[in-house]
Enzyme design. Structure first.
Site: not given
Ligand code: AMP
Length: 416
Positions: A7, A100, A190, A251, A397
């Site tokens: 990742n 990923r 996601h 964010r 994940e």
């Protein structure tokens, strides 16, 4: 099969080595052989931290100019005489790599074996994911250079799970030509986590994919909610980029786009500067003026009754609540809410705040069960009478990356 899961971020490389096969996947007995994080790649003081069961923790600080050199560090560590990994005595015992990859565009609606044409397609679409895909590509280039073509590589896309969004759900209300010409649409992110939650929910409840009607809340530093109807994503809060939707750690989430022009004029900011504010200085950090980490807000409230932190938490819960309501309408009801990721797995108080006063929608939290559920724990937190069940399901994940890699390399279907 031993799978190296990578990742890569712009200045980081996370990895895991996972042993899996069809039997282990079914029984949930996959083994994590090693896990590492390399930070500050591209600097003179990159930090390499690796943990592996049965091995001493490895921590080194040294110059690492790029991702290729960083990956070499991982490989050097695997080959050190002191490293003892069950079933791995040389690099030949790493059988496949799973990457990923954040943005699959409309082309990749499922995980895929990485070929030269896949790399070309990802390069051609970098403008759709300028923050993430260049870093993911760095990892792919590095792995190709280091391992050559002998070892299969698989791309697993965060957007892929949302490929099932209907057109009326993924289009924005702007001239259709912008979608036709530039592919401006909601992609959602996601997806690997939301897909894992759907699969795990089925394992816990014994339900079929058609009977999987849940709202998955991935609440970490980045956060998104996904409406999963009949096992498929039909809507999600993140959009063209991961900026849309919920208020997050830094964010803003949804705002009126006019604010951008207004701020540019008032604060004499460039468009890049305003976007930087919305991505990095807003959300929980911007409202609290303190931190993007919920633990800091909890502390500030406990110690100083900090008003801005209280406001940030109120806003956070309210915005989650509104999406739960809208997805219950979009799905004509759901059987369960599933909380996951850093906040979803750990913060009993935020879960409680989000679910407060939703009794009329059939959602009731059991305080005792909720308070007992902290990181790593999985289970039900709703009352016996709650019409909609509420679960905490720790996301994983990496295991999805390993499973998809195994299935693609073995020519098997990937799990939906
Ligand atoms: P993630 O991006 O999934 O790793 O989530 C990271 C975020 O989870 C942090 O920024 C915190 O806001 C939140 N978090 C982690 N642990 C806790 C905790 N014990 N209580 C409240 N929030 C937590």
């Amino acid at each position: 099969m031993n799978i190296l899961v990578l990742n890569c971020g712009s200045s980081s490389l996370k990895f895991q080595i996972i042993e899996t096969d069809a039997e282990k996947m079914k029984k949930g007995t996959d083994r994590e052989l090693a896990k590492g994080l390399i930070e500050k790649v591209g600097s003179d003081e990159a930090i390499i931290s690796i943990k592996a069961p049965g091995n001493a923790d490895y921590k080194v600080i040294k110059p690492l100019p790029d991702h290729k050199v960083a990956l070499h560090c991982v490989i050097d560590w695997i080959q050190m005489p002191t490293t003892k990994l069950d079933g791995i005595s040389s690099l030949k015992d790493i059988h496949a790599i799973g990457h990923r990859t954040v943005h699959g565009t409309e082309t990749f609606n499922s995980s895929v074996r990485i070929t030269d044409s896949v790399i070309k397609e990802l390069e051609a679409n970098v403008d759709l994911a300028p923050l993430h895909n260049p870093a993911n590509l760095k990892g792919i280039y590095a792995a190709k250079e280091v391992f050559g073509n002998d070892i299969p590589q698989v791309g697993i896309f965060d957007t892929a799970f949302h490929a099932t969004l209907p057109k009326y759900s993924f289009l924005y209300g702007i001239p259709l030509e912008y979608y036709n010409n530039y592919k401006i649409r909601k992609y959602g992110f996601h997806g690997t986590s939301h897909r894992y939650i759907g699969i795990r929910y089925r394992q816990i409840t014994g339900k079929s994919i058609e009977d999987t009607n849940i709202i998955s809340l991935h609440l970490g530093n980045g956060a998104s909610i996904c409406a999963i109807k009949n096992g498929k994503s039909i809507d999600t809060t993140m959009g063209f980029t991961p900026l849309e939707g919920l208020m997050m750690g830094t964010r803003s989430g949804d705002i009126d786009p006019t604010i951008i022009e207004f701020l540019m004029k008032k604060e004499h900011l460039s468009i890049e500067e305003v976007m930087n504010v919305l991505n990095k200085k807003s959300g929980v950090l911007g409202i609290s003026g303190l931190s993007n980490d919920m633990r800091d807000l909890d502390k500030a409230i406990a110690e100083n009754n900090d008003e801005r932190s209280k406001l940030a938490l109120e806003m956070y819960a309210y915005k989650n609540k509104k999406f739960i309501g809208s997805y219950l309408a979009a799905m004509n009801g759901a059987d369960a809410l599933c909380f996951t990721a850093g906040i979803g797995e750990n913060s009993a108080s935020i879960r409680k705040d989000i679910c407060r006063n939703l009794e009329n929608l059939g959602i009731e939290i059991d305080d005792k069960l909720n308070n007992e559920m902290t990181r790593g724990k999985e289970g039900l937190i709703s009352t016996k009478t709650s019409k909609i069940k509420v679960y905490v399901i720790p996301t994983n994940e990496e295991i999805m990356l390993a499973h998809d890699t195994y299935n693609i390399v073995s020519g098997l279907e990937i799990l939906e």
